[in-house]
Design a protein around this motif. Structure first.
Motif, short mmCIF file in Angstrom:
data_model
loop_
_atom_site.label_atom_id
_atom_site.label_comp_id
_atom_site.label_asym_id
_atom_site.label_seq_id
_atom_site.Cartn_x
_atom_site.Cartn_y
_atom_site.Cartn_z
N ASN A 38 0.85 -1.29 0.16
CA ASN A 38 0.37 -0.23 -0.32
C ASN A 38 0.34 1.03 0.23
O ASN A 38 0.33 1.97 -0.58
N ASN A 39 2.10 1.26 0.31
CA ASN A 39 3.13 2.08 0.58
C ASN A 39 3.86 2.10 -0.83
O ASN A 39 3.40 4.02 -0.69
N SER A 43 2.38 6.06 -2.51
CA SER A 43 3.69 6.93 -3.22
C SER A 43 3.36 7.21 -4.43
O SER A 43 4.02 8.35 -4.48
N LEU A 44 3.61 6.06 -5.21
CA LEU A 44 2.94 6.56 -6.80
C LEU A 44 2.32 7.43 -7.11
O LEU A 44 2.79 7.94 -8.15
N GLN A 45 1.10 7.07 -6.58
CA GLN A 45 -0.11 7.62 -7.51
C GLN A 45 0.23 8.47 -6.68
O GLN A 45 -0.61 9.77 -7.30
N ALA A 46 0.83 9.28 -5.94
CA ALA A 46 0.98 10.64 -5.72
C ALA A 46 1.79 11.22 -5.67
O ALA A 46 1.55 12.63 -6.34
N THR A 47 2.30 10.64 -7.59
CA THR A 47 3.44 11.76 -8.03
C THR A 47 2.92 12.41 -9.26
O THR A 47 3.11 12.63 -10.32
N ARG A 49 2.23 10.38 -11.67
CA ARG A 49 2.93 10.80 -13.46
C ARG A 49 2.83 9.17 -13.64
O ARG A 49 2.82 9.20 -14.55
N ILE A 50 1.68 8.33 -13.53
CA ILE A 50 1.45 7.32 -13.60
C ILE A 50 -0.28 6.90 -13.55
O ILE A 50 -0.78 7.74 -12.52
N ILE A 51 -1.01 5.43 -14.03
CA ILE A 51 -2.33 5.70 -13.26
C ILE A 51 -2.27 4.50 -13.23
O ILE A 51 -1.64 3.55 -13.87
N ILE A 52 -2.58 3.69 -11.68
CA ILE A 52 -2.08 2.65 -11.17
C ILE A 52 -3.90 1.92 -11.24
O ILE A 52 -4.75 2.41 -10.74
N VAL A 53 -3.59 1.43 -12.01
CA VAL A 53 -4.48 -0.19 -11.23
C VAL A 53 -4.30 -1.36 -9.94
O VAL A 53 -3.41 -2.14 -10.32
N ASP A 54 -3.97 -1.39 -9.40
CA ASP A 54 -4.85 -2.38 -7.92
C ASP A 54 -5.41 -3.50 -8.89
O ASP A 54 -6.28 -3.16 -8.36
#
Length: 278
Positions: A38-39, A43-47, A49-54
């Protein structure tokens, strides 16, 4: 270790990254694995810069994956790619390698014994091209924690610090490339440019304070090469594709290139603080 393949850099749209379940040994508790994963995701989402799919949050995907596994119809990496979003550019795998806690003791001038603990976590993030199964970027990161109260507390701090390296990961795996559009403020006496407009903005996840390296592009025998000539910092993100930047270094050369209409490129860069280096 670090492996980079040219082509990961995005220029216009944000890449879609599907995050798989993390692999781990018996040295880790399931609660620790969840915290670390989750960290990394947050943290990647907060940048931006990219679209995250969990993938763990997609129950339909998980159900279909289990059904296909029962039928023996697919292998690990390619199977996940087939049943997730077709527009996913990358798969992100995480491997929790180790976590070790050491104890030390010291004696003060009054003869009192004091104990302290240090814990170190190591984990690897691997970026995969789902169309080929090839690894396009891989690196191992670490985080540490210390405590004078217990080894468990030191371990908890090491786990909680697992998000600290995500800026480094983003800049290495997903640098944003663009160009300088025009000068805004020029110091005529010193013949340097002080601020410039670039063709990147909210659409690429640029935020105020983002650092860029500036490169002059030179054609040598039909092949283009880049030479760093300066640095700029995002001062004001004005739109999806426009940002006003302060010139930190190389203002004279950048102005010269702009006046002669020579090709330049810019690329996001990671700026490490003294704390990061330590």
């Amino acid at each position: 270790f670090a492996v980079i393949v040219t082509g990961v850099a995005q220029t216009v749209t944000k890449p879609v990254v599907n995050v798989q379940s993390f692999e781990y040994s018996q040295a880790f508790g399931t609660a620790e694995v969840e915290v670390i994963r989750n960290n990394v995701i947050s943290s990647l989402q907060a940048t931006n810069r990219i679209i995250i799919v969990d993938l763990e949050q997609q129950s339909a995907v998980k159900s279909e994956a289990e059904r296909r596994k029962d039928e023996g119809a697919m292998n690990d990496d390619h199977s996940v790619a087939e049943i997730t979003q077709l527009n996913a550019n990358y798969l992100l795998k995480g491997m929790l390698n180790s976590i070790n806690t050491t104890e030390s003791k010291s004696t003060d001038k009054d003869g009192n014994v004091k104990y302290s603990w240090k814990s170190k976590l190591e984990y690897t993030l691997q970026l995969i091209d789902p169309s080929t199964g090839a690894t396009v970027y891989s690196n191992t990161y670490s985080s540490s924690g210390s405590s004078s109260s217990s080894g468990a507390e030191a371990r908890k701090k090491a786990v909680s610090g697992s998000s600290a390296s995500m800026k480094s990961f983003i800049e290495a795996a997903f640098p944003v490339k663009g160009t300088i559009l025009a000068a805004k403020d020029i110091d005529a006496k010193k013949n340097v440019v002080k601020t410039v407009y670039i063709n990147l903005g909210n659409d690429q996840g640029i935020q105020s304070g983002q650092k860029f390296s500036v490169y002059a592009v030179v054609d040598i025998a039909g092949e283009k090469s880049e030479t760093e000539i300066g640095t700029v910092t995002a001062a004001e993100v004005m739109s999806g594709t426009r940002t006003l930047c302060k010139v930190n270094k190389g203002g004279d050369v950048i102005l010269q290139k702009l006046n002669s209409k020579e090709e330049m490129t810019i690329k996001t860069r990671e700026v490490r603080t003294l704390l990061d280096k330590l």
